[in-house]
Write a protein that holds these residues in place. Structure first.
Motif, PDB file in Angstrom:
ATOM      1  N   GLU A   1     -12.541  13.994   0.339  1.00 33.25           N
ATOM      2  CA  GLU A   1     -11.450  13.079   0.679  1.00 33.25           C
ATOM      3  C   GLU A   1     -11.772  12.332   1.969  1.00 33.25           C
ATOM      4  OE1 GLU A   1      -8.797  12.542  -1.066  1.00 33.25           O
ATOM      5  OE2 GLU A   1      -8.930  14.175  -2.533  1.00 33.25           O
TER       6      GLU A   1
ATOM      7  N   CYS B   1      -4.049   9.069   5.981  1.00 34.05           N
ATOM      8  CA  CYS B   1      -3.454   9.662   4.785  1.00 34.05           C
ATOM      9  C   CYS B   1      -1.940   9.734   4.901  1.00 34.05           C
ATOM     10  CB  CYS B   1      -4.010  11.047   4.534  1.00 34.05           C
ATOM     11  SG  CYS B   1      -3.431  12.282   5.699  1.00 34.05           S
TER      12      CYS B   1
ATOM     13  N   THR C   1       0.824  -1.197   0.000  1.00 36.37           N
ATOM     14  CA  THR C   1       0.000   0.000   0.000  1.00 36.37           C
ATOM     15  C   THR C   1       0.859   1.249   0.000  1.00 36.37           C
ATOM     16  OG1 THR C   1      -1.408  -1.278   1.455  1.00 36.37           O
ATOM     17  CG2 THR C   1      -2.033   1.007   1.084  1.00 36.37           C
TER      18      THR C   1
ATOM     19  N   ARG D   1      -6.578  11.747   0.654  1.00 37.62           N
ATOM     20  CA  ARG D   1      -6.626  10.435   1.300  1.00 37.62           C
ATOM     21  C   ARG D   1      -5.567   9.531   0.672  1.00 37.62           C
ATOM     22  NH1 ARG D   1     -10.555   9.926  -2.644  1.00 37.62           N
ATOM     23  NH2 ARG D   1     -10.451   7.954  -3.780  1.00 37.62           N
ATOM     24  N   ARG D   2      -5.376   8.355   1.269  1.00 36.80           N
ATOM     25  CA  ARG D   2      -4.319   7.460   0.837  1.00 36.80           C
ATOM     26  C   ARG D   2      -4.386   7.159  -0.653  1.00 36.80           C
ATOM     27  NH1 ARG D   2      -4.905   3.397   4.705  1.00 36.80           N
ATOM     28  NH2 ARG D   2      -6.133   2.196   3.282  1.00 36.80           N
TER      29      ARG D   2
ATOM     30  N   GLU E   1     -14.469   9.714   1.409  1.00 39.11           N
ATOM     31  CA  GLU E   1     -13.947   8.522   0.741  1.00 39.11           C
ATOM     32  C   GLU E   1     -13.062   7.714   1.696  1.00 39.11           C
ATOM     33  OE1 GLU E   1     -14.620   7.217  -2.210  1.00 39.11           O
ATOM     34  OE2 GLU E   1     -16.162   8.777  -2.335  1.00 39.11           O
ATOM     35  N   ALA E   2     -12.212   8.434   2.457  1.00 39.61           N
ATOM     36  CA  ALA E   2     -11.311   7.739   3.376  1.00 39.61           C
ATOM     37  C   ALA E   2     -12.103   6.946   4.407  1.00 39.61           C
ATOM     38  CB  ALA E   2     -10.404   8.749   4.072  1.00 39.61           C
ATOM     39  N   ASP E   3     -13.227   7.528   4.817  1.00 38.89           N
ATOM     40  CA  ASP E   3     -14.059   6.886   5.827  1.00 38.89           C
ATOM     41  C   ASP E   3     -14.647   5.579   5.317  1.00 38.89           C
ATOM     42  OD1 ASP E   3     -15.328   6.880   8.337  1.00 38.89           O
ATOM     43  OD2 ASP E   3     -17.201   7.473   7.359  1.00 38.89           O
ATOM     44  N   ARG E   4     -14.851   5.514   4.013  1.00 35.33           N
ATOM     45  CA  ARG E   4     -15.488   4.330   3.438  1.00 35.33           C
ATOM     46  C   ARG E   4     -14.495   3.267   2.995  1.00 35.33           C
ATOM     47  NH1 ARG E   4     -20.657   4.940   1.589  1.00 35.33           N
ATOM     48  NH2 ARG E   4     -20.211   3.620  -0.191  1.00 35.33           N
ATOM     49  N   GLU E   5     -13.196   3.570   3.181  1.00 33.43           N
ATOM     50  CA  GLU E   5     -12.190   2.609   2.749  1.00 33.43           C
ATOM     51  C   GLU E   5     -12.053   1.467   3.754  1.00 33.43           C
ATOM     52  OE1 GLU E   5      -8.347   4.358   1.924  1.00 33.43           O
ATOM     53  OE2 GLU E   5      -9.288   5.300   0.174  1.00 33.43           O
ATOM     54  N   ILE E   6     -11.758   0.302   3.219  1.00 33.09           N
ATOM     55  CA  ILE E   6     -11.458  -0.815   4.109  1.00 33.09           C
ATOM     56  C   ILE E   6      -9.964  -0.822   4.355  1.00 33.09           C
ATOM     57  CG2 ILE E   6     -11.412  -3.325   4.323  1.00 33.09           C
ATOM     58  CD1 ILE E   6     -13.981  -3.343   2.645  1.00 33.09           C
ATOM     59  N   SER E   7      -9.605  -0.794   5.611  1.00 37.57           N
ATOM     60  CA  SER E   7      -8.191  -0.675   5.942  1.00 37.57           C
ATOM     61  C   SER E   7      -7.496  -2.026   5.837  1.00 37.57           C
ATOM     62  CB  SER E   7      -8.054  -0.135   7.362  1.00 37.57           C
ATOM     63  OG  SER E   7      -6.771  -0.399   7.836  1.00 37.57           O
TER      64      SER E   7
END
Lengths: 278, 256
Positions: B244, B39, B15, B205-206, B247-253
């Motif tokens: 951002e 991020c 990643t 975001r990442r 979207e970051a909140d909805r990402e699976i880490s």
């Protein structure tokens, strides 16, 4: 307890305004300090036991009365043999436990700090830790002689392994953030180990001491049962061989007191070294 | 002294967390870095202070450190990172002990930084006896003791309640007004960013890239009285960040 309280409160009748107290559902699951319960229980058991022996309900062949055991202890004290036995045992215990703990802390720190030591030594420690050291006693006798050497070695090996495991687990548990802080301020490697890692691992090392001290007492008696003239283990063995059960109980009581004293000493040490934790 | 991050890229496993981030912290300037969670803000700060090696790019220093600086790049951490077994003065002493300073001089430095942070009465207290705000003041005192050129602050107020945060922000502003330190201040709190930052760098975001830079010319000391204007700035930064963050909140880490 909490259930009783809850049942009582829900039973409260509504007052005139139709208001009622919110039923209490908390409480319980908390230990209260109850003061001298332990000595009372202890004395009660002793009294019952004494009563049973006096009334003939407990046969003196099966279990001697506490007073008989106490008399044996007094006898041991009067003849001066108490100090001889206790002195021999304490010497072995102190020497074996101290050496085992020092070596254990050193190896534990190495396993905790260096990848090579971890890869090389940890499997060895894991393989040897569960081996009962008593089983190795004959080996120790050949290596270190039938005298003090083999007895001290048994205790040393018995305390070494749990100390290694406690120490490296303690090192692993030191807050990485603190180590990073030390690095960010440019502290040297030795400073980080001395001032951050060792104090951080101290709680784990001290609780390891509690375990290793108990193991040391168990091994002390076992080691003293072979080729020892003096020592609490030798005394118990001799009493057992002669079926002098009063002396046997007296010896066991001595071991129990020894264990309590050591636990108390470690408690003192924890209070001193870990006062920052309270 | 000037800190320059040049084209920093970094990845954890597969990643990419940082991608081509460049920024400069000038003398006496507070640069705030904001961005959605994950991020790479904290990674960037670790790279800036040499606690982590970037996969690409470099962190560069230029100019001489100020006279007597023991640790030019000094961190202030979110979790304070105080040794719980040392008193307040012992924690400050820790960072001086490796520099061969005579004991008397060390004691003088400790007394000085504790008085500058109003901690003199707490010199012999243990960290567990202190509130979060006091703990962070101790960490600030410890940082001042090594005469830093640039402070690297990793969410320094995030572990504190909002009232304490307000108090410490006032402290930081007062400290900056006196000492004009430079700082790289990472936060997710936009209010802190507009209150303290000369520049606010908004990361995407990442993988973290610089999304925008907001400059604030308002003098630090005046900001507390011009909150309405700051509110507008904060809104502006949030407008840049909102998508951002969503979207970051909805990402699976999948990185720790």
């Amino acid at each position: 307890m909490s259930h009783e309280a809850a049942a009582r409160d829900t039973a409260n009748t509504p007052d005139d305004a139709g208001q009622r107290p919110v039923p209490f559902r908390g409480g319980g699951f908390v230990h209260r300090p109850l003061g001298p319960v332990a000595p009372v229980v202890f004395l009660a058991i002793l009294a019952l036991w004494e009563l049973g022996s006096r009334s003939g309900f407990i046969s003196p062949i099966a279990l001697p009365a506490p007073s008989a055991a106490f008399a044996a202890l007094a006898d041991l004290f009067k003849t001066g043999m108490l100090w001889k036995h206790l002195g021999a045992s304490l010497y072995r215990l102190a020497l074996g436990w101290t050496l085992g703990s020092l070596l254990g802390i050193a190896v534990g720190l190495a396993v905790g700090l260096f990848s090579l030591a971890r890869a090389g030594l940890l499997p060895l420690v894991s393989a040897l830790f569960p081996v009962p050291k008593i089983a190795l006693l004959p080996l120790f006798i050949i290596w270190f002689g039938i005298g003090e050497g083999s007895k001290v070695a048994t205790i040393l090996f018995g305390t070494f392994f749990p100390t290694v495991i406690a120490t490296y687990a303690g090192v692993d548990n030191v807050d990485r953030g603190l180590i990073r802080m030390g690095q960010s301020f440019g502290l040297g490697w030795l400073s980080i180990v001395r001032k951050i890692i060792v104090p951080g691992a101290m709680p784990a090392i001290l609780s390891g001491f509690r375990i290793s001290a108990s193991i040391a007492i168990v091994l002390l008696v076992a080691a003293e049962m072979i080729g020892a003239e003096f020592g609490i283990g030798a005394y118990i063995l001799m009493a057992g061989a002669l079926f002098a059960l009063d002396q046997l109980i007296a010896g066991v009581a001595l071991l129990s007191v020894l264990g309590l004293v050591i636990a108390w000493l470690i408690g003192k040490l924890e209070k001193r070294l870990l006062s920052w934790r309270m | 002294m000037q800190l320059t991050l040049h084209d920093i890229s970094h990845r954890y496993g597969g990643t990419t967390v940082l991608d081509g981030v460049s920024l400069t912290v000038d003398d006496g300037e507070i640069v705030c870095i904001v961005g959605p969670s994950g991020c790479g803000k904290s990674t960037l700060l670790r790279i800036a202070g040499g606690l982590e090696k970037p996969d690409g790019g470099a962190a560069l220093l230029s100019g001489a450190a100020p006279e007597g600086s023991l640790n030019p790049l000094t961190y202030i951490f979110q979790d304070f990172a105080l040794l719980p077994w040392r008193t307040v003065e012992g924690n400050v002493s820790l960072v001086l002990e490796d520099h061969g300073i005579a004991a008397s001089e060390r004691a003088a430095i400790i007394a000085d930084v504790l008085s500058r942070t109003n901690l003199s009465d707490f010199a012999r207290a243990l960290p567990r006896q202190l509130s979060g705000g006091m703990k962070q003041r101790v960490a600030i005192a410890r940082a001042l003791a090594v005469k830093p050129a640039i402070l690297l602050m990793d969410e320094p107020l995030s572990a504190l309640d909002s009232q304490t945060r307000e108090l410490l922000m006032d402290d930081l502003v007062a400290l900056w007004s006196r000492e004009r330190f430079s700082a790289c201040y990472v936060t997710h709190n936009l209010n802190e960013a507009v209150r303290l930052g000369r520049r606010i760098i908004v990361l995407s975001r990442r993988p973290g890239r610089i999304r925008d830079v907001v400059e604030i010319d308002m003098p630090l000391a005046e900001r507390v009285d011009r909150l309405a204007e700051l509110e507008l700035l904060q809104r502006r930064v949030w407008d840049i960040m909102r998508e951002e963050a969503r979207e970051a909140d909805r990402e699976i880490s999948d990185v720790a």
